[in-house]
Design a protein around this motif. Structure first.
Motif, short mmCIF file in Angstrom:
data_model
loop_
_atom_site.label_atom_id
_atom_site.label_comp_id
_atom_site.label_asym_id
_atom_site.label_seq_id
_atom_site.Cartn_x
_atom_site.Cartn_y
_atom_site.Cartn_z
N ASP A 104 0.84 -1.20 0.00
CA ASP A 104 0.00 0.00 0.00
C ASP A 104 0.88 1.25 0.00
O ASP A 104 1.84 1.35 0.77
N GLU A 105 0.56 2.23 -0.87
CA GLU A 105 1.24 3.53 -0.83
C GLU A 105 0.20 4.65 -0.87
O GLU A 105 0.41 5.70 -1.44
N SER A 106 -0.95 4.39 -0.21
CA SER A 106 -2.05 5.36 -0.23
C SER A 106 -2.39 5.83 1.18
O SER A 106 -1.84 5.35 2.17
N GLY A 107 -3.34 6.79 1.25
CA GLY A 107 -3.86 7.24 2.54
C GLY A 107 -2.80 7.84 3.44
O GLY A 107 -2.13 8.82 3.09
N ASN A 108 -2.63 7.22 4.62
CA ASN A 108 -1.68 7.75 5.61
C ASN A 108 -0.24 7.34 5.38
O ASN A 108 0.66 7.74 6.12
N VAL A 109 0.02 6.53 4.37
CA VAL A 109 1.38 6.06 4.12
C VAL A 109 2.25 7.24 3.67
O VAL A 109 1.86 8.01 2.79
N ASN A 110 3.42 7.38 4.30
CA ASN A 110 4.39 8.39 3.88
C ASN A 110 5.73 7.70 3.58
O ASN A 110 5.85 6.49 3.68
N GLN A 111 6.71 8.51 3.19
CA GLN A 111 8.00 7.94 2.80
C GLN A 111 8.64 7.13 3.93
O GLN A 111 9.21 6.06 3.70
N VAL A 142 -1.55 -8.68 5.63
CA VAL A 142 -0.83 -8.08 6.75
C VAL A 142 -1.41 -6.68 6.97
O VAL A 142 -1.14 -5.74 6.21
N GLY A 143 -2.23 -6.54 8.01
CA GLY A 143 -2.79 -5.25 8.37
C GLY A 143 -1.89 -4.55 9.36
O GLY A 143 -1.44 -5.14 10.34
N ILE A 144 -1.61 -3.26 9.10
CA ILE A 144 -0.66 -2.51 9.93
C ILE A 144 -1.38 -1.36 10.61
O ILE A 144 -1.98 -0.50 9.95
N GLY A 145 -1.35 -1.34 11.95
CA GLY A 145 -1.97 -0.25 12.70
C GLY A 145 -3.46 -0.47 12.94
O GLY A 145 -4.02 -1.54 12.64
N ASP A 146 -4.11 0.57 13.46
CA ASP A 146 -5.53 0.45 13.82
C ASP A 146 -6.45 1.11 12.79
O ASP A 146 -7.65 1.26 13.03
N GLY A 147 -5.92 1.47 11.63
CA GLY A 147 -6.75 2.08 10.59
C GLY A 147 -7.28 1.08 9.59
O GLY A 147 -7.96 1.45 8.63
N ILE A 148 -6.99 -0.19 9.79
CA ILE A 148 -7.43 -1.23 8.86
C ILE A 148 -8.86 -1.66 9.17
O ILE A 148 -9.41 -1.34 10.23
N SER A 149 -9.45 -2.42 8.26
CA SER A 149 -10.73 -3.08 8.51
C SER A 149 -10.46 -4.56 8.65
O SER A 149 -10.12 -5.23 7.66
N ARG A 150 -10.58 -5.08 9.87
CA ARG A 150 -10.35 -6.51 10.08
C ARG A 150 -11.33 -7.34 9.27
O ARG A 150 -10.98 -8.39 8.72
N THR A 151 -12.57 -6.85 9.17
CA THR A 151 -13.58 -7.58 8.41
C THR A 151 -13.16 -7.71 6.95
O THR A 151 -13.27 -8.78 6.34
N GLU A 152 -12.67 -6.61 6.38
CA GLU A 152 -12.24 -6.64 4.98
C GLU A 152 -11.07 -7.59 4.77
O GLU A 152 -11.08 -8.41 3.84
N LEU A 153 -10.07 -7.52 5.63
CA LEU A 153 -8.88 -8.34 5.43
C LEU A 153 -9.14 -9.81 5.73
O LEU A 153 -8.55 -10.68 5.10
N LEU A 154 -10.03 -10.09 6.67
CA LEU A 154 -10.38 -11.49 6.93
C LEU A 154 -11.17 -12.07 5.77
O LEU A 154 -11.13 -13.29 5.52
N SER A 155 -11.90 -11.21 5.03
CA SER A 155 -12.64 -11.70 3.86
C SER A 155 -11.71 -11.98 2.68
O SER A 155 -12.05 -12.72 1.76
N VAL A 156 -10.51 -11.40 2.76
CA VAL A 156 -9.53 -11.58 1.69
C VAL A 156 -8.86 -12.95 1.77
O VAL A 156 -8.57 -13.58 0.75
N VAL A 157 -8.64 -13.44 2.99
CA VAL A 157 -7.92 -14.71 3.17
C VAL A 157 -8.91 -15.85 3.31
O VAL A 157 -10.02 -15.69 3.78
N GLN A 158 -8.47 -17.03 2.89
CA GLN A 158 -9.30 -18.23 3.06
C GLN A 158 -9.03 -18.91 4.39
O GLN A 158 -9.89 -19.60 4.93
N ASP A 159 -7.82 -18.73 4.91
CA ASP A 159 -7.43 -19.31 6.20
C ASP A 159 -7.19 -18.16 7.17
O ASP A 159 -6.34 -17.29 6.91
N PRO A 160 -7.94 -18.09 8.30
CA PRO A 160 -7.76 -16.98 9.26
C PRO A 160 -6.31 -16.85 9.75
O PRO A 160 -5.89 -15.76 10.15
N ASN A 161 -5.54 -17.95 9.71
CA ASN A 161 -4.14 -17.90 10.12
C ASN A 161 -3.27 -17.15 9.12
O ASN A 161 -2.10 -16.88 9.40
N HIS A 162 -3.84 -16.82 7.96
CA HIS A 162 -3.10 -16.05 6.97
C HIS A 162 -3.33 -14.55 7.11
O HIS A 162 -2.96 -13.77 6.23
N PHE A 163 -3.91 -14.15 8.23
CA PHE A 163 -4.12 -12.72 8.52
C PHE A 163 -3.45 -12.35 9.84
O PHE A 163 -3.55 -13.08 10.83
#
Length: 465
Positions: free
Chosen positions: A141-148, A273-294
């Protein structure tokens, strides 16, 4: 405070053993040493003049001293103390002598436990379950709050984790892309850019940052699974495909599930790999098929957590037998008590070890490895090593010159052997070491003591230390 009172203070605190009264007096060393070491050039200019060093008489060490001149507390009297230190190696007597102030170290080399050089793990085979080929693409990701700054942290973490992978033409291939909003994904490098670990790591570190405002995770996944996992860019149809998605935000554009479906339909496993508290756990858990991959981590912990989930999720390394067994099964071959010669050569070629095992095998049942006790044939008359009993498939010979050890290790499954050795030449000031077809020589006179030497095999998948 007087100088006598200060001397008493040093004695009370036991410092008189380290601080000696008066300035340094170092004996002038020989002028004909093959190599002259000048430690002063490595020091800051402000303290360079405080240090005196001379080569020892045999040119195998340094005799040094530090001058300390300062004003006594509660007074105006200047005093001078010095701290002597040295490192001396006596190759003819097999002795090492070191000192700093009152601390001394003296070791008779023949009593040193050299055998740890050959013990236990001859090969350090990284950290994962099984060394099977795989294509892995990091999506950053290089969007939103991401800086150099945080982008650089992510690159460093990816580089460190990739350094643990079994990179090689017949093993793991790595690629990388970055994303922001819809239609903004871009490729840093493809799966077939390089199969050399050093080049791959350099490509990761040199990836530029291009700030994006919006975030579309679905489009990022669609881009990599449609445009990068293709044969024209290095994708191999017969190996496992992985996406490692890294984001500190959540989508505000597009459909995440559309991109997920594209990857799943192409047989790609997603690790999120979600970094920080600005992520959506629901969105990222829907991305993986195995919860251990999040995982949900922080930039501060990204180095360790990224490496951990990759080790947990991707079959990237193993012991040799697991590697071979898994590879044979994948190829539809049975693991037999013995493998026909053609099969052995195929395995060695697949591992990139064909040349390494090309020389005649050693034989631990013949001289110089016999007769032996506990696997050791010790012919050195000057001392006895503290020798552990060796495994059944291994035997070692301690030479009668007391300057070298060689071993023979059988690998029964492939009917090959390892022949590691090291030999010290006190006349030429060299150390010769190697294993099988690999042979290295280093100069002892300017060697970086304490350094771990590594011999890389099969593109760095296997390491002899």
């Amino acid at each position: 405070m007087t100088e006598d009172a200060f001397d008493l203070v040093l004695k009370v605190f036991g410092l008189d053993k380290h601080f000696k009264t008066g300035p340094c007096k170092v004996k002038e060393g020989p002028q004909d040493c093959p190599v002259t070491i000048n430690p002063q050039k490595y020091l800051p200019a402000s303290i360079r003049t405080m240090l005196q060093c001379e080569m020892t008489d045999n040119c195998f060490g340094l005799d040094c001293c530090i001058d300390l001149t300062f004003q006594l507390p509660l007074g105006d009297e200047d005093v001078t103390f010095h701290i002597p230190f040295w490192f001396k190696f006596k190759p003819c007597d097999f002795e090492v002598d070191a000192r700093f102030g009152g601390f001394t170290y003296h070791k008779y080399i023949l009593d040193y436990n050299w055998v740890h050089f050959f013990q236990k793990k001859y090969f350090d085979i990284l950290d994962c379950e099984t060394a099977m080929p795989a294509d892995i693409i990091f999506v950053l990701d290089e969007s939103g709050n991401v800086n150099q700054d945080v982008f650089t942290v992510s690159l460093e973490a990816i580089s460190e984790a990739t350094g643990k992978l079994a990179i090689g033409e017949n093993l793991i291939h790595v690629g990388m892309s970055m994303f922001g909003g819809t239609g903004t994904s871009r490729t840093s490098f493809d799966l077939d850019t390089s199969f050399e670990r050093k080049t791959v790591l350099q490509s990761i570190r040199e990836t530029s940052f291009n700030k994006k405002e919006n975030t579309d995770i679905g489009d990022a996944l669609r881009y990599v699974c449609e445009n990068m996992f293709v044969s024209s860019k290095g994708d191999r149809g017969d190996v496992k495909n992985y996406v490692v998605l890294m984001t500190d935000g959540q989508s505000n554009r597009g459909s995440t599930q559309t991109g997920v479906n594209t990857c799943r339909n192409n047989g790609v496993t997603i690790i999120a790999v979600g970094i920080g508290d600005g992520i959506s756990r629901t969105e990222l858990l829907s991305v993986v098929q195995d919860p251990n991959h999040f995982i949900n981590t922080t930039y501060e912990n990204l180095h360790s957590s990224l490496e951990e989930i990759i080790i947990q999720s991707i079959k990237c390394s193993a012991d040799v037998s697991s590697f071979i067994s898994g590879w044979l099964k994948q190829a539809g071959m049975e693991v037999l008590d013995g493998v026909k010669e053609g099969g052995k050569q195929l395995i060695l070629k697949r591992l990139g070890l064909e040349d390494f095992f090309s020389e005649p095998k050693c034989d631990k049942e013949r001289k110089p490895f016999t007769p032996n006790v506990g696997g050791w044939n010790n012919e050195c008359p000057l001392g006895i090593l503290d020798k552990p009993e060796l495994p059944d498939k291994m035997a070692c010979h301690f030479k009668d010159t007391c300057t070298g050890i060689e071993c023979c290790i059988e690998i029964p499954f492939l009917d090959v052997t390892l022949h590691p050795f090291f030999i010290i030449d006190p006349c030429e000031y060299t150390l010769n070491y190697g294993v099988n077809t690999i042979n290295e020589t280093i100069q002892l006179i300017n060697y970086e003591w304490g350094k771990t030497e590594k011999i890389n095999l099969a593109g760095g998948v296997l390491q002899l230390q």
